[in-house]
Design an enzyme around this catalytic site. Structure first.
Site, PDB file in Angstrom:
ATOM      1  N   SER A 184      31.331  31.631  35.347  1.00 18.02           N
ATOM      2  CA  SER A 184      32.265  32.112  34.336  1.00 18.02           C
ATOM      3  C   SER A 184      32.559  31.040  33.279  1.00 18.02           C
ATOM      4  O   SER A 184      31.661  30.626  32.552  1.00 18.02           O
ATOM      5  CB  SER A 184      33.541  32.602  35.028  1.00 18.02           C
ATOM      6  N   HIS A 389      32.775  40.151  39.209  1.00 16.87           N
ATOM      7  CA  HIS A 389      32.938  38.773  38.753  1.00 16.87           C
ATOM      8  C   HIS A 389      33.285  37.804  39.884  1.00 16.87           C
ATOM      9  O   HIS A 389      32.864  36.643  39.866  1.00 16.87           O
ATOM     10  CB  HIS A 389      34.022  38.723  37.670  1.00 16.87           C
TER      11      HIS A 389
END
Length: 415
Positions: A184, A389
């Protein structure tokens, strides 16, 4: 089901594994919320170094000072065996995402945590911690004002923190190059560093980007979408999520609740946890028994400016530096708009690992990034449709779905 406001307060009150309270710049009121709670699982109460030690991977603590005075803590995973001298092992540097820390790479224990898996595979593993996170709250100026300490985005993490840590790791290990693995925001910062300081690419064998984030206009996350609509005026943002440090207020959570927690909202089931309001949720792959441990280490700290910068990317559709407004940009950049990060300057091999159910790293945004990179190694979709995620770190089958592929790609490069 608890409302988001209650959940957020619970998260902020959960245990934080603080490395050494004497190194904190936060006032006592903030330090109090970092103290562990007795009713949590042991791994939720241990800090990153203690987790590494618990599983017999021989940790080392290192501190690095950036060019602007931030003191960053790094955690080295030396491994369970001594079959190879660490000076001979290939070096891996790992960088966490937004609101996370080095603990993200080790908190799910051996056989599942990527930090331990890489160590078992014969790598000398170094875990970074960005400024403003739990392990990097110190500064060489002990009287620095809060507004000055927190005046950074991920641009500064990329151009000051990463170079300082990479240089330190290479000097300490005696190696010329290392592998970079990021999740990320840990990918965002690498892209920025490589574009702004292209000479640092010569110190990297290859980069492996998990849930890569650069272009963000298609980011689905309800919280980021809401912030993108509220970033002007900046006073409103700071009123909602914190003036300097990211610390959402009840007013902010009420707005989040109204947006995504209405009875007819498709996101309503996710309101049981604010963490999943940001990232999405995969019920099948999420290990619910691990949740208390995760919440013992997250959120690990960030500046308000980091969130605002991402919100600006959503609005602009561009991957560019922080937007200070018409006059601010003129003074800082000598332009009315912020400069774009030139991704074509990035020539180091990069593997983009993405998934179709990622609320923060949209497939089309990843494709746009891939098309602009100067020398991509490839883009690799995780072969599981619901992979989200957080699954890059803690999915039940993350080892077979993702980590085996990364290890296979890494084996192509020789020191």
């Amino acid at each position: 089901m608890l409302p988001p406001t209650v959940l957020l307060l619970a998260i902020l009150a959960f245990a934080r594994a603080t490395p050494d309270p004497t190194y904190q710049i936060l006032p006592d009121a903030d330090l109090a919320r970092l103290r562990p709670r007795a009713d949590l699982p042991e791994d939720a109460k241990l800090n990153a170094m203690q987790l590494i030690e618990k599983y017999h991977y021989n940790p080392e603590l290192h501190r690095v000072i950036t060019s602007d005075g931030y003191i960053l803590e790094m955690h080295r995973v030396r491994g369970q065996t001594a079959t190879l001298n660490n000076m001979q092992k290939p070096v891996v540097f790992m960088m966490h995402g937004l609101l996370a820390s080095s603990a993200s790479w080790v908190l799910s224990g051996p056989k599942k945590s990527l930090g331990f898996i890489l160590s078992d595979a014969g790598y000398d593993v170094w875990l970074g911690n960005a400024r403003g996170t739990l392990y990097s709250l110190n500064h060489t100026n002990p009287s620095i004002a809060r507004k000055d300490y927190w005046n950074f985005s991920w641009h500064e993490i990329a151009t000051r923190d990463l170079p300082a840590m990479i240089d330190y790791v290479l000097k300490t290990t005696g190696r010329e190059k290392l592998f970079y693995l990021g999740h990320s925001q840990g990918t965002t910062t690498f892209f920025v560093m490589s574009a702004q300081l292209p000479e640092y690419q010569d110190k990297v064998h290859a980069m492996f980007a998990m849930a890569p984030v650069a272009y963000s206009s298609r980011m689905f996350s309800p919280i980021f979408q809401l912030l993108s609509k509220l970033i002007t005026p900046i006073d409103l943002v700071t009123k909602l999520i914190g003036q300097y440090e990211f610390a959402p207020t009840d007013e902010a959570m009420q707005k989040f609740q109204k947006l995504v927690c209405a009875k007819d909202a498709i996101t309503q089931p996710l309101c049981s946890n604010v963490l999943f309001l940001i990232t999405g949720f995969d019920y099948d792959q999420f290990d619910k028994a691990l949740l208390p441990v995760i919440l013992g280490h997250l959120p690990a700290g960030a500046s308000t400016k980091q969130f605002v910068h991402y919100a600006q990317l959503i609005n602009s559709g561009k991957f560019r530096q922080f937007d200070y407004g018409f006059f601010g940009n003129l003074g800082i950049y000598n332009s009315i708009t912020p400069p774009k990060y030139d991704l074509t300057k990035i020539h180091v091999p990069i593997a983009l690992h993405y998934s179709t159910n990622d609320w923060l790293s949209n497939v089309r945004d990843v494709h746009q990034l891939y098309n602009e990179l100067g020398n991509p190694l490839g883009k690799f979709r995780v072969p599981y449709e619901k992979f989200n995620h957080l699954d890059y770190l803690w999915a039940k089958d993350v080892d077979t779905l993702l980590y085996d592929k990364i290890l296979s790609l890494m084996s192509r490069f020789k020191d």
